[in-house]
Write an enzyme that holds these catalytic residues in place. Structure first.
Site, PDB file in Angstrom:
ATOM      1  N   HIS A  47       0.804  -1.218   0.000  1.00  0.00           N
ATOM      2  CA  HIS A  47       0.000   0.000   0.000  1.00  0.00           C
ATOM      3  C   HIS A  47       0.839   1.271   0.000  1.00  0.00           C
ATOM      4  O   HIS A  47       0.275   2.369  -0.073  1.00  0.00           O
ATOM      5  CB  HIS A  47      -0.913   0.012   1.229  1.00  0.00           C
ATOM      6  CG  HIS A  47      -1.839  -1.163   1.300  1.00  0.00           C
ATOM      7  ND1 HIS A  47      -1.669  -2.183   2.211  1.00  0.00           N
ATOM      8  CD2 HIS A  47      -2.924  -1.490   0.556  1.00  0.00           C
ATOM      9  CE1 HIS A  47      -2.625  -3.079   2.031  1.00  0.00           C
ATOM     10  NE2 HIS A  47      -3.392  -2.690   1.039  1.00  0.00           N
ATOM     11  N   GLU A 152      -8.050 -13.014   2.099  1.00  0.00           N
ATOM     12  CA  GLU A 152      -8.877 -11.810   2.036  1.00  0.00           C
ATOM     13  C   GLU A 152     -10.014 -11.889   1.030  1.00  0.00           C
ATOM     14  O   GLU A 152     -10.607 -10.861   0.677  1.00  0.00           O
ATOM     15  CB  GLU A 152      -7.993 -10.586   1.740  1.00  0.00           C
ATOM     16  CG  GLU A 152      -7.044 -10.753   0.586  1.00  0.00           C
ATOM     17  CD  GLU A 152      -5.990  -9.639   0.524  1.00  0.00           C
ATOM     18  OE1 GLU A 152      -6.163  -8.607   1.198  1.00  0.00           O
ATOM     19  OE2 GLU A 152      -4.997  -9.823  -0.193  1.00  0.00           O
ATOM     20  N   ASP A 178     -10.291  -6.244   3.746  1.00  0.00           N
ATOM     21  CA  ASP A 178     -10.520  -6.700   2.375  1.00  0.00           C
ATOM     22  C   ASP A 178     -11.524  -7.844   2.325  1.00  0.00           C
ATOM     23  O   ASP A 178     -12.330  -7.920   1.395  1.00  0.00           O
ATOM     24  CB  ASP A 178      -9.196  -7.133   1.737  1.00  0.00           C
ATOM     25  CG  ASP A 178      -8.342  -5.947   1.338  1.00  0.00           C
ATOM     26  OD1 ASP A 178      -8.840  -5.067   0.630  1.00  0.00           O
ATOM     27  OD2 ASP A 178      -7.171  -5.899   1.740  1.00  0.00           O
TER      28      ASP A 178
END
Length: 256
Positions: A47, A152, A178
């Site tokens: 990220h 996820e 997620d």
């Protein structure tokens, strides 16, 4: 030669409290988190764009401070996995793993031959520049390296038992944010469907002798619930959120 021992502690039934780094760019954060009592820190390169020099400094400071450095990568490509482990990481976290075949590829990329294809660099920074033979380095790192796959999606939960059975995988990490989105319930951390999925992942890990992990939760009640289900790799959050919470609490206390 022991480097950290976190993997051994987990194998013996211990737990790990983990912090994720998104803002930090210097080694001091590793020293602070080690002093605070965290067992591992994760450099999030999925990220965020943490540069190579900053990542190297943080990982080396972590090794010296006794906190295990791991790197979260954007995908399961073997090149970056080997590069992260050669640069000083004691483990990797890989997102979007949905079946045993994908998990097997990750394990092979992170394990030395003959089990895998992890590269042998000319020098291992994990030993803080102490002289060590290549054979001893490989043996020590094989015993210390953690491979964490992130669960996820709904499909990953359905395949949790098969993923947990893959040799070379240490932790199945449930990404609550997620996963809640994939379940059609984004951000709904109280939803029973999310916790049913968490229980399924925890059971798969217990049956396979693997460690169940969880992140994306922030409420004390959620941490307690996760521990009741048997989760032993607990993400406490990321540095930005922890800093913001502590800063806001201090201002509130002073103004009161």
């Amino acid at each position: 030669m022991a480097i950290n021992g976190l993997k051994a502690r987990l194998a013996q039934g211990g737990s790990a409290v983990v912090v994720t780094l998104q803002l930090a760019r210097t080694g001091d954060v590793a020293r602070i988190m080690a002093q605070a009592g965290y067992d591992a820190l994760v450099l999030d390169r999925e990220h965020n764009l943490i540069g190579g020099d900053a990542a190297s400094e943080i990982m080396l400071a972590a090794l010296e401070s006794g906190i295990a450095p791991l790197m979260r990568l954007p995908d399961a490509q073997p090149g970056p996995i080997g590069q992260a482990l050669s640069a000083g990481a004691l483990g990797v976290m890989i997102p979007r793993i949905e079946d045993a075949a994908q998990a097997g590829e990750v394990a092979r990329a992170a394990r030395f031959a003959p089990e895998g294809r992890r590269p042998l660099p000319p020098m291992f920074p994990h030993f803080r520049r102490r002289p060590i033979s290549q054979g001893d380095a490989v043996a020590a790192l094989a015993a210390e390296t953690l491979v964490v796959v992130i669960i996820e999606t709904r499909l990953a939960v359905e395949n949790a038992a098969a993923i947990a059975a893959v040799p070379g995988i240490d932790v199945l990490f449930l990404g609550a944010s997620d996963l809640s989105a994939d379940l059609g319930r984004p951000g709904m951390k109280e939803d029973p469907v999310l916790w049913e999925a968490a229980a399924r992942v925890a059971t798969a890990c217990r049956d396979a002798g693997k460690v169940p992990g969880i992140g994306g939760i922030t409420e004390e009640a959620h941490f307690a619930r996760a521990k009741e289900l048997g989760f032993r790799w607990i993400s406490a959050g990321h540095d930005a959120a922890l800093l913001q919470a502590a800063a806001a609490a201090k201002v509130k206390a002073i103004r009161a």
